[in-house]
Design a protein around this motif. Sequence first.
Motif, PDB file in Angstrom:
ATOM      1  N   THR A   3       0.825  -1.202   0.000  1.00 39.82           N
ATOM      2  CA  THR A   3       0.000   0.000   0.000  1.00 39.82           C
ATOM      3  C   THR A   3       0.859   1.250   0.000  1.00 39.82           C
ATOM      4  OG1 THR A   3      -1.816  -1.042   1.193  1.00 39.82           O
ATOM      5  CG2 THR A   3      -1.631   1.323   1.439  1.00 39.82           C
ATOM      6  N   HIS A   4       0.375   2.267  -0.687  1.00 44.95           N
ATOM      7  CA  HIS A   4       0.895   3.630  -0.511  1.00 44.95           C
ATOM      8  C   HIS A   4      -0.309   4.552  -0.629  1.00 44.95           C
ATOM      9  CE1 HIS A   4       3.857   6.800  -0.250  1.00 44.95           C
ATOM     10  NE2 HIS A   4       3.047   7.471  -1.028  1.00 44.95           N
ATOM     11  N   PHE A   5      -0.790   5.013   0.523  1.00 45.88           N
ATOM     12  CA  PHE A   5      -2.006   5.805   0.617  1.00 45.88           C
ATOM     13  C   PHE A   5      -1.679   7.077   1.375  1.00 45.88           C
ATOM     14  CE2 PHE A   5      -5.773   6.878   3.211  1.00 45.88           C
ATOM     15  CZ  PHE A   5      -6.726   7.023   2.225  1.00 45.88           C
ATOM     16  N   GLU A   6      -1.971   8.237   0.794  1.00 45.74           N
ATOM     17  CA  GLU A   6      -1.743   9.521   1.455  1.00 45.74           C
ATOM     18  C   GLU A   6      -2.988  10.380   1.359  1.00 45.74           C
ATOM     19  OE1 GLU A   6       3.005  10.311   0.577  1.00 45.74           O
ATOM     20  OE2 GLU A   6       1.542  11.829   0.022  1.00 45.74           O
ATOM     21  N   VAL A   7      -3.268  11.078   2.447  1.00 47.33           N
ATOM     22  CA  VAL A   7      -4.365  12.044   2.472  1.00 47.33           C
ATOM     23  C   VAL A   7      -3.809  13.330   3.063  1.00 47.33           C
ATOM     24  CG1 VAL A   7      -6.666  12.566   3.356  1.00 47.33           C
ATOM     25  CG2 VAL A   7      -6.066  10.214   2.846  1.00 47.33           C
ATOM     26  N   PHE A 120      -1.932  15.530   7.663  1.00 43.66           N
ATOM     27  CA  PHE A 120      -1.322  14.583   6.728  1.00 43.66           C
ATOM     28  C   PHE A 120      -1.405  13.186   7.328  1.00 43.66           C
ATOM     29  CE2 PHE A 120       2.580  12.209   5.582  1.00 43.66           C
ATOM     30  CZ  PHE A 120       2.480  12.198   4.204  1.00 43.66           C
ATOM     31  N   VAL A 121      -1.934  12.244   6.565  1.00 43.40           N
ATOM     32  CA  VAL A 121      -2.008  10.843   6.979  1.00 43.40           C
ATOM     33  C   VAL A 121      -1.453  10.000   5.839  1.00 43.40           C
ATOM     34  CG1 VAL A 121      -3.519   8.933   7.639  1.00 43.40           C
ATOM     35  CG2 VAL A 121      -4.054  11.251   8.408  1.00 43.40           C
ATOM     36  N   ARG A 122      -0.575   9.058   6.202  1.00 47.54           N
ATOM     37  CA  ARG A 122      -0.015   8.155   5.197  1.00 47.54           C
ATOM     38  C   ARG A 122      -0.005   6.736   5.763  1.00 47.54           C
ATOM     39  NH1 ARG A 122       5.851   9.568   3.342  1.00 47.54           N
ATOM     40  NH2 ARG A 122       6.150   9.316   5.565  1.00 47.54           N
ATOM     41  N   VAL A 123      -0.437   5.784   4.947  1.00 49.02           N
ATOM     42  CA  VAL A 123      -0.339   4.360   5.262  1.00 49.02           C
ATOM     43  C   VAL A 123       0.447   3.739   4.112  1.00 49.02           C
ATOM     44  CG1 VAL A 123      -1.592   2.220   5.724  1.00 49.02           C
ATOM     45  CG2 VAL A 123      -2.605   4.418   6.406  1.00 49.02           C
ATOM     46  N   THR A 124       1.556   3.087   4.443  1.00 53.42           N
ATOM     47  CA  THR A 124       2.406   2.530   3.395  1.00 53.42           C
ATOM     48  C   THR A 124       3.104   1.267   3.890  1.00 53.42           C
ATOM     49  OG1 THR A 124       4.115   3.114   1.779  1.00 53.42           O
ATOM     50  CG2 THR A 124       4.392   3.996   3.978  1.00 53.42           C
ATOM     51  N   GLY A 125       3.503   0.431   2.959  1.00 52.18           N
ATOM     52  CA  GLY A 125       4.247  -0.771   3.314  1.00 52.18           C
ATOM     53  C   GLY A 125       3.506  -2.046   2.978  1.00 52.18           C
TER      54      GLY A 125
END
Length: 135
Positions: A3-7, A120-125
């Motif tokens: 996943t690489h999700f940014e808001v 800023f919110v990010r979910v990655t990995g």
Amino acid sequence: MSTHFEVKNVALQNGDRLKVKGVILPDAQRFQIDLGRDKDDLALHFNPRFHDDIDGAVLVCNSKTAGCWGDEKREVYNPLERGTDVKIVLKLEGDMFEVELPDGYEVNFPYRVGMDVINFVRVTGDFKLTSFKIC
């Protein structure tokens, strides 16, 4: 597939919760959930690792200011398992972040940086994001 999700421009404040649901990939090494102003200013970096060179499976929390990392907080108890569905709840509670994990275990991390609003919110990995909710 990782996943690489940014808001951006989300406006999380004291008392808000962020619920992240997804699947930890079967061959996961690590993933992260970041809250802050941007990628260089993070109030919370929550980073479960499944094969850390020092502690094996570990939960790492940190903050980052102007691109510079602070001191890591390491929890050697990691209840998260590869290949499982999980819900992680991140709570902004005054001067502390509370991260609630699926088995009820909580990780607390101090609010080290002076941000009135997290935007800023990010979910990655190694994580397949299925749901993201601010409440």
